[in-house]
Design a protein around this motif. Structure first.
Motif, PDB file in Angstrom:
ATOM      1  N   UNK A 274       0.802  -1.074   0.091  1.00  0.00           N
ATOM      2  CA  UNK A 274       0.054  -0.171  -0.148  1.00  0.00           C
ATOM      3  C   UNK A 274       0.590   1.156   0.018  1.00  0.00           C
ATOM      4  N   UNK A 275       2.078   1.124   0.358  1.00  0.00           N
ATOM      5  CA  UNK A 275       2.899   2.480   0.580  1.00  0.00           C
ATOM      6  C   UNK A 275       3.439   2.907  -0.869  1.00  0.00           C
ATOM      7  N   UNK A 276       3.190   1.951  -1.730  1.00  0.00           N
ATOM      8  CA  UNK A 276       3.512   2.115  -3.287  1.00  0.00           C
ATOM      9  C   UNK A 276       2.170   2.764  -4.035  1.00  0.00           C
ATOM     10  N   UNK A 277       1.180   2.704  -3.552  1.00  0.00           N
ATOM     11  CA  UNK A 277      -0.271   2.954  -4.163  1.00  0.00           C
ATOM     12  C   UNK A 277      -0.051   4.361  -5.174  1.00  0.00           C
ATOM     13  N   UNK A 278       0.583   5.571  -4.512  1.00  0.00           N
ATOM     14  CA  UNK A 278       0.671   6.775  -5.146  1.00  0.00           C
ATOM     15  C   UNK A 278       1.647   6.684  -6.331  1.00  0.00           C
ATOM     16  N   UNK A 279       2.610   6.229  -6.092  1.00  0.00           N
ATOM     17  CA  UNK A 279       3.791   6.246  -7.108  1.00  0.00           C
ATOM     18  C   UNK A 279       3.278   5.288  -8.326  1.00  0.00           C
TER      19      UNK A 279
ATOM     20  N   UNK B 232      -6.929   5.239 -20.078  1.00  0.00           N
ATOM     21  CA  UNK B 232      -6.511   4.773 -19.012  1.00  0.00           C
ATOM     22  C   UNK B 232      -5.623   3.483 -19.611  1.00  0.00           C
ATOM     23  N   UNK B 233      -4.588   3.781 -20.507  1.00  0.00           N
ATOM     24  CA  UNK B 233      -3.876   2.871 -21.217  1.00  0.00           C
ATOM     25  C   UNK B 233      -3.023   1.933 -20.116  1.00  0.00           C
ATOM     26  N   UNK B 234      -2.503   2.839 -19.065  1.00  0.00           N
ATOM     27  CA  UNK B 234      -1.959   1.871 -17.790  1.00  0.00           C
ATOM     28  C   UNK B 234      -2.719   2.515 -16.806  1.00  0.00           C
ATOM     29  N   UNK B 235      -3.169   1.768 -15.819  1.00  0.00           N
ATOM     30  CA  UNK B 235      -3.940   1.974 -14.593  1.00  0.00           C
ATOM     31  C   UNK B 235      -3.541   1.126 -13.576  1.00  0.00           C
TER      32      UNK B 235
ATOM     33  N   UNK C  28      -8.362   2.248   0.513  1.00  0.00           N
ATOM     34  CA  UNK C  28      -7.142   3.292   0.189  1.00  0.00           C
ATOM     35  C   UNK C  28      -6.795   3.003  -1.311  1.00  0.00           C
ATOM     36  N   UNK C  29      -7.138   2.046  -1.998  1.00  0.00           N
ATOM     37  CA  UNK C  29      -6.823   1.856  -3.562  1.00  0.00           C
ATOM     38  C   UNK C  29      -7.695   2.872  -4.313  1.00  0.00           C
TER      39      UNK C  29
ATOM     40  N   UNK D  73      -8.566   7.322  -7.452  1.00  0.00           N
ATOM     41  CA  UNK D  73      -9.232   8.799  -7.869  1.00  0.00           C
ATOM     42  C   UNK D  73      -8.428   9.909  -7.860  1.00  0.00           C
ATOM     43  N   UNK D  74      -7.369   9.851  -6.861  1.00  0.00           N
ATOM     44  CA  UNK D  74      -6.579  10.987  -6.716  1.00  0.00           C
ATOM     45  C   UNK D  74      -5.374  11.303  -7.772  1.00  0.00           C
ATOM     46  N   UNK D  75      -4.926  10.011  -8.177  1.00  0.00           N
ATOM     47  CA  UNK D  75      -3.932  10.062  -9.252  1.00  0.00           C
ATOM     48  C   UNK D  75      -4.309   9.575 -10.630  1.00  0.00           C
ATOM     49  N   UNK D  76      -5.532   9.010 -10.727  1.00  0.00           N
ATOM     50  CA  UNK D  76      -5.642   8.568 -12.000  1.00  0.00           C
ATOM     51  C   UNK D  76      -7.311   8.763 -12.508  1.00  0.00           C
TER      52      UNK D  76
END
Length: 453
Positions: free
Chosen positions: A337-342, A357-360, A376-377, A382-385
Protein backbone atom coordinates in the motif's frame (compact mmCIF):
# COMPACT_ATOMS: atom_id res chain seq x y z
CA UNK A 1 -25.27 -10.56 7.86
CA UNK A 2 -28.19 -8.47 6.67
CA UNK A 3 -28.82 -6.89 3.27
CA UNK A 4 -27.27 -3.59 4.40
CA UNK A 5 -23.98 -5.18 5.48
CA UNK A 6 -21.28 -2.44 5.42
CA UNK A 7 -23.63 0.06 3.74
CA UNK A 8 -23.67 2.96 6.20
CA UNK A 9 -25.40 5.75 4.27
CA UNK A 10 -28.68 5.96 2.40
CA UNK A 11 -26.69 6.83 -0.71
CA UNK A 12 -24.55 3.69 -0.46
CA UNK A 13 -27.63 1.52 0.06
CA UNK A 14 -29.34 3.04 -2.98
CA UNK A 15 -26.27 2.70 -5.20
CA UNK A 16 -25.61 -0.89 -4.22
CA UNK A 17 -29.19 -2.12 -4.57
CA UNK A 18 -29.99 -0.25 -7.77
CA UNK A 19 -26.70 -0.52 -9.67
CA UNK A 20 -24.06 -2.86 -8.22
CA UNK A 21 -25.80 -5.84 -6.67
CA UNK A 22 -27.15 -7.63 -9.75
CA UNK A 23 -24.28 -7.02 -12.17
CA UNK A 24 -22.60 -10.05 -13.78
CA UNK A 25 -19.06 -10.96 -12.76
CA UNK A 26 -15.99 -10.59 -14.97
CA UNK A 27 -13.12 -12.32 -13.15
CA UNK A 28 -10.11 -11.68 -15.34
CA UNK A 29 -7.39 -13.23 -13.17
CA UNK A 30 -7.59 -16.24 -10.88
CA UNK A 31 -5.86 -19.51 -10.06
CA UNK A 32 -8.85 -21.82 -10.18
CA UNK A 33 -8.46 -25.43 -11.25
CA UNK A 34 -9.49 -25.90 -14.88
CA UNK A 35 -10.70 -29.38 -13.92
CA UNK A 36 -13.04 -27.95 -11.31
CA UNK A 37 -14.56 -25.19 -13.41
CA UNK A 38 -14.80 -26.99 -16.76
CA UNK A 39 -16.07 -30.33 -15.47
CA UNK A 40 -19.06 -30.86 -13.23
CA UNK A 41 -16.82 -31.69 -10.32
CA UNK A 42 -18.39 -33.13 -7.18
CA UNK A 43 -16.59 -32.35 -3.92
CA UNK A 44 -16.03 -35.14 -1.46
CA UNK A 45 -16.79 -32.94 1.53
CA UNK A 46 -16.76 -29.35 2.78
CA UNK A 47 -13.07 -29.48 3.72
CA UNK A 48 -12.10 -30.20 0.12
CA UNK A 49 -14.25 -27.33 -1.15
CA UNK A 50 -13.76 -24.74 1.58
CA UNK A 51 -10.31 -25.30 3.07
CA UNK A 52 -8.03 -27.48 0.96
CA UNK A 53 -7.08 -24.94 -1.73
CA UNK A 54 -7.35 -21.71 0.28
CA UNK A 55 -3.95 -20.44 1.52
CA UNK A 56 -5.68 -17.49 3.23
CA UNK A 57 -7.36 -19.92 5.61
CA UNK A 58 -4.19 -21.98 6.00
CA UNK A 59 -2.28 -18.85 6.97
CA UNK A 60 -4.92 -17.85 9.51
CA UNK A 61 -4.87 -21.29 11.12
CA UNK A 62 -1.08 -21.19 11.42
CA UNK A 63 -1.24 -17.75 13.04
CA UNK A 64 -3.65 -19.22 15.58
CA UNK A 65 -1.09 -21.88 16.45
CA UNK A 66 -2.83 -24.82 14.75
CA UNK A 67 -0.43 -27.67 14.03
CA UNK A 68 0.36 -28.24 10.34
CA UNK A 69 -1.01 -31.76 10.79
CA UNK A 70 -4.50 -30.18 10.89
CA UNK A 71 -3.90 -27.74 8.01
CA UNK A 72 -2.14 -29.53 5.14
CA UNK A 73 -1.07 -32.68 6.99
CA UNK A 74 -2.48 -36.17 7.47
CA UNK A 75 -5.36 -35.35 9.81
CA UNK A 76 -8.78 -36.42 8.59
CA UNK A 77 -10.90 -33.89 6.73
CA UNK A 78 -13.31 -33.78 9.65
CA UNK A 79 -10.48 -33.03 12.09
CA UNK A 80 -9.24 -30.23 9.82
CA UNK A 81 -12.74 -28.78 9.60
CA UNK A 82 -13.17 -28.84 13.37
CA UNK A 83 -9.86 -27.03 13.84
CA UNK A 84 -10.97 -24.36 11.36
CA UNK A 85 -14.25 -23.87 13.21
CA UNK A 86 -12.43 -23.68 16.54
CA UNK A 87 -10.20 -20.78 15.48
CA UNK A 88 -12.73 -18.90 13.37
CA UNK A 89 -14.09 -16.64 16.16
CA UNK A 90 -10.53 -15.38 16.72
CA UNK A 91 -10.50 -13.99 13.17
CA UNK A 92 -12.87 -11.13 13.94
CA UNK A 93 -11.50 -8.05 12.15
CA UNK A 94 -9.72 -10.17 9.55
CA UNK A 95 -11.34 -10.20 6.06
CA UNK A 96 -11.74 -13.97 6.36
CA UNK A 97 -14.32 -13.31 9.05
CA UNK A 98 -16.55 -11.55 6.53
CA UNK A 99 -15.70 -13.66 3.49
CA UNK A 100 -16.31 -16.99 5.22
CA UNK A 101 -19.68 -15.89 6.57
CA UNK A 102 -20.63 -14.63 3.10
CA UNK A 103 -19.60 -17.98 1.60
CA UNK A 104 -21.87 -19.84 4.02
CA UNK A 105 -24.88 -17.58 3.62
CA UNK A 106 -24.72 -16.94 -0.12
CA UNK A 107 -23.68 -20.37 -1.37
CA UNK A 108 -25.23 -22.66 1.24
CA UNK A 109 -28.02 -20.48 2.66
CA UNK A 110 -26.75 -21.18 6.17
CA UNK A 111 -26.55 -18.42 8.75
CA UNK A 112 -25.01 -20.39 11.61
CA UNK A 113 -22.10 -19.06 13.70
CA UNK A 114 -18.83 -20.76 12.80
CA UNK A 115 -17.35 -22.10 16.03
CA UNK A 116 -16.44 -25.30 17.86
CA UNK A 117 -19.95 -25.76 19.22
CA UNK A 118 -21.46 -25.75 15.73
CA UNK A 119 -18.73 -27.75 13.96
CA UNK A 120 -20.65 -31.05 14.00
CA UNK A 121 -23.91 -29.61 12.68
CA UNK A 122 -22.09 -27.54 10.04
CA UNK A 123 -20.16 -30.61 8.89
CA UNK A 124 -23.36 -32.62 8.63
CA UNK A 125 -25.50 -29.96 6.93
CA UNK A 126 -22.85 -28.76 4.48
CA UNK A 127 -21.84 -32.25 3.40
CA UNK A 128 -25.49 -33.19 2.94
CA UNK A 129 -25.86 -30.30 0.51
CA UNK A 130 -22.66 -31.26 -1.33
CA UNK A 131 -24.16 -34.65 -2.17
CA UNK A 132 -26.91 -33.01 -4.22
CA UNK A 133 -26.68 -31.87 -7.89
CA UNK A 134 -27.13 -28.26 -6.75
CA UNK A 135 -23.62 -28.23 -5.29
CA UNK A 136 -21.37 -29.56 -8.00
CA UNK A 137 -18.75 -27.11 -9.23
CA UNK A 138 -20.83 -25.91 -12.19
CA UNK A 139 -23.90 -25.46 -10.01
CA UNK A 140 -21.94 -23.45 -7.45
CA UNK A 141 -20.46 -21.23 -10.15
CA UNK A 142 -23.91 -20.64 -11.65
CA UNK A 143 -24.96 -18.95 -8.40
CA UNK A 144 -22.51 -16.10 -8.97
CA UNK A 145 -23.75 -14.82 -12.35
CA UNK A 146 -20.31 -15.17 -13.94
CA UNK A 147 -19.97 -14.03 -17.55
CA UNK A 148 -16.21 -14.36 -17.93
CA UNK A 149 -13.74 -16.31 -15.81
CA UNK A 150 -10.05 -16.50 -16.70
CA UNK A 151 -7.94 -19.03 -14.79
CA UNK A 152 -4.27 -18.50 -15.51
CA UNK A 153 -2.34 -21.12 -17.47
CA UNK A 154 1.34 -21.22 -18.41
CA UNK A 155 2.36 -20.86 -22.03
CA UNK A 156 3.08 -24.58 -22.44
CA UNK A 157 -0.15 -25.72 -20.77
CA UNK A 158 -2.71 -27.82 -22.61
CA UNK A 159 -5.64 -25.44 -23.05
CA UNK A 160 -7.70 -27.56 -25.43
CA UNK A 161 -10.36 -27.99 -22.72
CA UNK A 162 -11.24 -24.30 -23.07
CA UNK A 163 -12.24 -24.55 -26.72
CA UNK A 164 -15.80 -23.46 -27.47
CA UNK A 165 -16.41 -22.45 -23.85
CA UNK A 166 -18.29 -19.17 -23.76
CA UNK A 167 -17.68 -18.34 -20.09
CA UNK A 168 -14.30 -19.75 -19.11
CA UNK A 169 -11.20 -18.69 -21.04
CA UNK A 170 -7.54 -19.07 -20.12
CA UNK A 171 -5.38 -16.13 -19.17
CA UNK A 172 -1.67 -16.47 -19.84
CA UNK A 173 0.57 -16.68 -16.80
CA UNK A 174 3.95 -15.58 -18.05
CA UNK A 175 6.07 -16.36 -15.01
CA UNK A 176 7.68 -19.44 -16.54
CA UNK A 177 9.15 -17.08 -19.13
CA UNK A 178 11.22 -15.67 -16.27
CA UNK A 179 14.38 -17.62 -15.42
CA UNK A 180 13.80 -19.88 -18.43
CA UNK A 181 15.51 -23.24 -18.66
CA UNK A 182 16.55 -25.62 -21.42
CA UNK A 183 13.60 -27.81 -20.44
CA UNK A 184 11.20 -24.90 -20.97
CA UNK A 185 12.73 -24.26 -24.40
CA UNK A 186 12.36 -27.91 -25.43
CA UNK A 187 8.74 -27.99 -24.32
CA UNK A 188 7.99 -24.78 -26.21
CA UNK A 189 9.62 -26.28 -29.31
CA UNK A 190 7.45 -29.39 -28.98
CA UNK A 191 4.29 -27.29 -28.63
CA UNK A 192 5.00 -25.00 -31.58
CA UNK A 193 7.19 -26.92 -34.02
CA UNK A 194 9.64 -24.01 -33.93
CA UNK A 195 13.31 -24.81 -33.44
CA UNK A 196 14.54 -22.19 -30.99
CA UNK A 197 18.10 -21.06 -31.57
CA UNK A 198 17.86 -17.28 -31.19
CA UNK A 199 15.69 -14.51 -29.80
CA UNK A 200 13.94 -14.21 -33.16
CA UNK A 201 12.93 -17.88 -33.17
CA UNK A 202 11.92 -17.61 -29.49
CA UNK A 203 9.67 -14.66 -30.42
CA UNK A 204 8.13 -16.76 -33.20
CA UNK A 205 7.40 -19.63 -30.82
CA UNK A 206 5.87 -17.32 -28.21
CA UNK A 207 3.74 -15.74 -30.93
CA UNK A 208 2.45 -19.14 -32.08
CA UNK A 209 1.42 -20.10 -28.55
CA UNK A 210 -0.25 -16.73 -27.98
CA UNK A 211 -2.25 -17.27 -31.15
CA UNK A 212 -3.51 -20.57 -29.70
CA UNK A 213 -4.39 -18.85 -26.42
CA UNK A 214 -6.19 -16.07 -28.29
CA UNK A 215 -8.35 -18.55 -30.19
CA UNK A 216 -9.30 -20.09 -26.83
CA UNK A 217 -10.56 -16.70 -25.62
CA UNK A 218 -7.48 -15.41 -23.80
CA UNK A 219 -7.42 -11.62 -23.47
CA UNK A 220 -5.24 -11.17 -20.37
CA UNK A 221 -1.67 -12.07 -19.43
CA UNK A 222 0.20 -11.55 -16.18
CA UNK A 223 3.75 -11.44 -14.89
CA UNK A 224 5.01 -11.26 -11.32
CA UNK A 225 7.62 -8.58 -10.64
CA UNK A 226 8.65 -9.59 -7.14
CA UNK A 227 10.33 -7.41 -4.54
CA UNK A 228 13.82 -8.16 -5.89
CA UNK A 229 12.92 -7.32 -9.50
CA UNK A 230 15.32 -5.04 -11.28
CA UNK A 231 15.15 -4.15 -14.94
CA UNK A 232 18.00 -4.17 -17.44
CA UNK A 233 17.97 -2.34 -20.77
CA UNK A 234 19.16 -4.24 -23.83
CA UNK A 235 22.96 -4.43 -23.99
CA UNK A 236 23.09 -6.46 -27.22
CA UNK A 237 24.20 -9.70 -25.55
CA UNK A 238 20.90 -11.47 -24.93
CA UNK A 239 21.25 -13.85 -27.88
CA UNK A 240 24.46 -15.12 -26.31
CA UNK A 241 22.73 -15.54 -22.96
CA UNK A 242 19.89 -17.46 -24.59
CA UNK A 243 22.40 -19.76 -26.29
CA UNK A 244 23.86 -20.64 -22.90
CA UNK A 245 20.38 -21.53 -21.61
CA UNK A 246 19.71 -23.72 -24.65
CA UNK A 247 22.99 -25.53 -24.04
CA UNK A 248 21.97 -26.25 -20.45
CA UNK A 249 24.22 -23.70 -18.76
CA UNK A 250 23.12 -21.58 -15.80
CA UNK A 251 23.33 -17.81 -15.91
CA UNK A 252 24.49 -15.67 -13.02
CA UNK A 253 21.97 -13.32 -11.40
CA UNK A 254 22.90 -10.29 -13.49
CA UNK A 255 22.84 -12.13 -16.81
CA UNK A 256 19.48 -13.67 -15.95
CA UNK A 257 18.13 -10.20 -15.13
CA UNK A 258 19.19 -9.04 -18.61
CA UNK A 259 17.50 -12.02 -20.27
CA UNK A 260 14.35 -11.77 -18.14
CA UNK A 261 14.06 -8.09 -19.10
CA UNK A 262 14.37 -9.03 -22.77
CA UNK A 263 11.59 -11.59 -22.40
CA UNK A 264 9.34 -9.03 -20.72
CA UNK A 265 9.87 -6.70 -23.68
CA UNK A 266 9.08 -9.52 -26.11
CA UNK A 267 5.98 -10.49 -24.13
CA UNK A 268 4.71 -6.92 -23.81
CA UNK A 269 4.95 -6.30 -27.54
CA UNK A 270 3.26 -9.63 -28.29
CA UNK A 271 0.38 -8.78 -25.97
CA UNK A 272 -0.01 -5.43 -27.72
CA UNK A 273 -0.15 -7.25 -31.06
CA UNK A 274 -2.85 -9.59 -29.73
CA UNK A 275 -4.84 -6.72 -28.21
CA UNK A 276 -4.52 -8.22 -24.72
CA UNK A 277 -4.27 -6.61 -21.32
CA UNK A 278 -0.92 -7.06 -19.56
CA UNK A 279 -1.04 -7.40 -15.78
CA UNK A 280 2.06 -6.78 -13.68
CA UNK A 281 1.84 -8.04 -10.10
CA UNK A 282 4.40 -6.04 -8.18
CA UNK A 283 6.13 -6.47 -4.85
CA UNK A 284 5.49 -9.97 -3.49
CA UNK A 285 8.18 -11.24 -1.13
CA UNK A 286 7.75 -14.95 -1.71
CA UNK A 287 10.75 -16.22 0.22
CA UNK A 288 10.14 -15.92 3.94
CA UNK A 289 10.15 -19.17 5.93
CA UNK A 290 12.28 -21.82 4.24
CA UNK A 291 10.83 -24.37 6.66
CA UNK A 292 7.23 -23.73 5.60
CA UNK A 293 8.12 -23.45 1.92
CA UNK A 294 9.83 -26.83 2.03
CA UNK A 295 6.94 -28.35 3.96
CA UNK A 296 3.92 -27.18 1.95
CA UNK A 297 5.18 -25.53 -1.25
CA UNK A 298 5.48 -22.02 -2.63
CA UNK A 299 1.77 -21.07 -2.47
CA UNK A 300 1.20 -21.94 1.17
CA UNK A 301 0.08 -18.54 2.42
CA UNK A 302 3.27 -17.26 4.03
CA UNK A 303 4.58 -14.77 1.47
CA UNK A 304 5.29 -11.23 2.63
CA UNK A 305 5.03 -7.73 1.20
CA UNK A 306 8.09 -6.19 -0.40
CA UNK A 307 8.69 -3.22 -2.66
CA UNK A 308 9.97 -2.65 -6.19
CA UNK A 309 11.77 0.52 -7.25
CA UNK A 310 9.27 2.25 -9.55
CA UNK A 311 12.11 3.41 -11.79
CA UNK A 312 12.44 -0.18 -13.00
CA UNK A 313 8.72 -0.37 -13.82
CA UNK A 314 8.87 2.94 -15.67
CA UNK A 315 11.91 1.91 -17.72
CA UNK A 316 10.30 -1.40 -18.66
CA UNK A 317 7.15 0.36 -19.87
CA UNK A 318 9.21 2.95 -21.74
CA UNK A 319 11.16 0.27 -23.60
CA UNK A 320 8.01 -1.69 -24.44
CA UNK A 321 6.48 1.54 -25.76
CA UNK A 322 9.41 1.88 -28.17
CA UNK A 323 8.90 -1.67 -29.44
CA UNK A 324 7.23 -2.59 -32.70
CA UNK A 325 3.70 -2.76 -31.29
CA UNK A 326 3.92 -0.32 -28.38
CA UNK A 327 2.48 -0.77 -24.89
CA UNK A 328 -0.55 -2.99 -24.42
CA UNK A 329 -3.24 -1.92 -21.99
CA UNK A 330 -1.55 -2.53 -18.66
CA UNK A 331 -2.78 -3.04 -15.11
CA UNK A 332 -0.27 -2.45 -12.32
CA UNK A 333 -1.08 -4.38 -9.14
CA UNK A 334 0.98 -3.25 -6.18
CA UNK A 335 1.04 -5.47 -3.12
CA UNK A 336 2.52 -2.73 -0.96
CA UNK A 337 0.00 0.00 0.00
CA UNK A 338 2.94 2.36 0.52
CA UNK A 339 3.47 2.21 -3.26
CA UNK A 340 -0.09 3.18 -4.21
CA UNK A 341 0.69 6.77 -5.18
CA UNK A 342 3.86 6.05 -7.16
CA UNK A 343 2.09 3.28 -9.11
CA UNK A 344 -1.20 5.13 -9.66
CA UNK A 345 0.58 8.23 -10.99
CA UNK A 346 1.95 6.19 -13.90
CA UNK A 347 -1.55 6.16 -15.43
CA UNK A 348 -0.81 9.60 -16.84
CA UNK A 349 2.79 8.89 -17.85
CA UNK A 350 2.23 6.86 -21.05
CA UNK A 351 -1.01 8.30 -22.42
CA UNK A 352 -1.88 7.63 -26.06
CA UNK A 353 -4.25 9.54 -28.32
CA UNK A 354 -7.71 8.00 -28.35
CA UNK A 355 -7.03 5.51 -25.52
CA UNK A 356 -8.42 5.94 -22.01
CA UNK A 357 -6.40 4.58 -19.08
CA UNK A 358 -3.79 2.77 -21.17
CA UNK A 359 -1.95 2.21 -17.89
CA UNK A 360 -3.87 1.94 -14.64
CA UNK A 361 -3.48 0.79 -11.07
CA UNK A 362 -5.17 -2.53 -10.43
CA UNK A 363 -7.50 -3.49 -7.59
CA UNK A 364 -6.29 -4.16 -4.07
CA UNK A 365 -4.47 -7.45 -4.37
CA UNK A 366 -3.71 -10.53 -2.27
CA UNK A 367 -3.07 -9.45 1.33
CA UNK A 368 -4.67 -6.08 0.61
CA UNK A 369 -8.10 -7.00 -0.79
CA UNK A 370 -9.74 -6.26 2.56
CA UNK A 371 -11.89 -3.28 3.54
CA UNK A 372 -9.03 -0.89 4.32
CA UNK A 373 -7.02 -2.04 1.30
CA UNK A 374 -9.91 -1.52 -1.12
CA UNK A 375 -10.79 1.83 0.44
CA UNK A 376 -7.20 3.07 0.22
CA UNK A 377 -6.87 1.87 -3.35
CA UNK A 378 -10.01 3.82 -4.33
CA UNK A 379 -8.49 6.92 -2.73
CA UNK A 380 -5.29 6.36 -4.71
CA UNK A 381 -6.90 5.72 -8.10
CA UNK A 382 -9.31 8.65 -7.79
CA UNK A 383 -6.57 11.03 -6.65
CA UNK A 384 -3.97 10.14 -9.29
CA UNK A 385 -5.85 8.41 -12.10
CA UNK A 386 -9.33 7.89 -13.54
CA UNK A 387 -11.76 6.09 -11.27
CA UNK A 388 -14.35 6.13 -14.08
CA UNK A 389 -12.09 3.86 -16.18
CA UNK A 390 -11.04 1.55 -13.32
CA UNK A 391 -11.22 -2.12 -14.35
CA UNK A 392 -12.51 -3.24 -10.98
CA UNK A 393 -12.25 -6.40 -8.92
CA UNK A 394 -10.78 -9.79 -9.71
CA UNK A 395 -10.36 -12.57 -7.15
CA UNK A 396 -6.80 -13.83 -7.87
CA UNK A 397 -7.99 -16.85 -5.88
CA UNK A 398 -7.73 -20.64 -5.83
CA UNK A 399 -11.22 -21.22 -4.39
CA UNK A 400 -14.47 -21.10 -6.36
CA UNK A 401 -16.23 -19.81 -3.25
CA UNK A 402 -14.12 -16.65 -3.39
CA UNK A 403 -16.45 -15.05 -5.95
CA UNK A 404 -18.29 -13.61 -2.95
CA UNK A 405 -15.43 -11.10 -2.85
CA UNK A 406 -16.91 -9.36 -5.88
CA UNK A 407 -19.94 -8.46 -3.78
CA UNK A 408 -17.64 -7.47 -0.91
CA UNK A 409 -15.74 -5.13 -3.24
CA UNK A 410 -18.98 -3.68 -4.61
CA UNK A 411 -20.26 -2.95 -1.13
CA UNK A 412 -17.03 -1.17 -0.17
CA UNK A 413 -17.12 0.80 -3.43
CA UNK A 414 -20.68 1.95 -2.72
CA UNK A 415 -19.71 2.87 0.85
CA UNK A 416 -16.80 4.94 -0.48
CA UNK A 417 -18.94 6.75 -3.07
CA UNK A 418 -21.91 7.15 -0.72
CA UNK A 419 -19.76 8.90 1.87
CA UNK A 420 -18.37 11.24 -0.79
CA UNK A 421 -21.92 12.22 -1.72
CA UNK A 422 -23.02 12.68 1.87
CA UNK A 423 -20.02 14.90 2.65
CA UNK A 424 -20.61 17.03 -0.45
CA UNK A 425 -17.38 15.95 -2.17
CA UNK A 426 -19.36 14.39 -5.04
CA UNK A 427 -22.47 15.86 -6.65
CA UNK A 428 -25.57 13.91 -5.66
CA UNK A 429 -26.15 12.76 -9.24
CA UNK A 430 -26.91 9.17 -8.31
CA UNK A 431 -27.68 8.16 -11.89
CA UNK A 432 -24.23 9.26 -13.08
CA UNK A 433 -22.58 7.65 -10.06
CA UNK A 434 -24.59 4.50 -10.72
CA UNK A 435 -23.33 4.51 -14.30
CA UNK A 436 -19.76 4.78 -12.99
CA UNK A 437 -20.37 1.88 -10.61
CA UNK A 438 -21.65 -0.24 -13.50
CA UNK A 439 -18.48 0.56 -15.43
CA UNK A 440 -16.17 -0.24 -12.52
CA UNK A 441 -17.94 -3.45 -11.50
CA UNK A 442 -18.66 -4.82 -14.96
CA UNK A 443 -18.48 -2.78 -18.17
CA UNK A 444 -14.79 -1.78 -18.10
CA UNK A 445 -13.66 -5.36 -17.49
CA UNK A 446 -16.14 -6.71 -20.05
CA UNK A 447 -14.67 -4.34 -22.64
CA UNK A 448 -11.12 -5.44 -21.78
CA UNK A 449 -12.22 -9.06 -22.19
CA UNK A 450 -13.47 -8.25 -25.69
CA UNK A 451 -17.11 -8.83 -24.79
CA UNK A 452 -20.09 -7.05 -26.25
CA UNK A 453 -21.50 -5.54 -23.06
Amino acid sequence: MNSDFLLDTEESKYLFKNFAEQLPIIDYHNHLSAKEILQDYRYENITELWLKSDPYKHRAMRMCGVEEHYITGDASDFEKFKKWCSVFPKLIGNPLYHWSKMELTQVFNLDIPINSENADILWKDLNKKLKTPEYTSKSILSRFNIEYCAPCMTINSDISQFEKNKIHSPSLRGDDMNNITAEFIRELEDNTGVQISSLDSLKKAIHKRCEVFHLAGCRFADHALDYNFYYKCDDGNNNKRLQKIIQGEELNVEDMAYLNSELLRIAGNEYALQGWVMQLHIGAMRYTSTRLRNAVGAAGGFAGIGRVDTRHIAQLLDDIEHGENGIPRTILFTLNPASNAEIAILEGSYSRDGVSALIQQGPAWWWCDHYQGIYGMLDSISSFGLLYEFIGMTTDSRSILSFVRHEYFRRVLCVWIGRKVKSGEFDADLNFLGEMIERICYLNAASAAGMEA
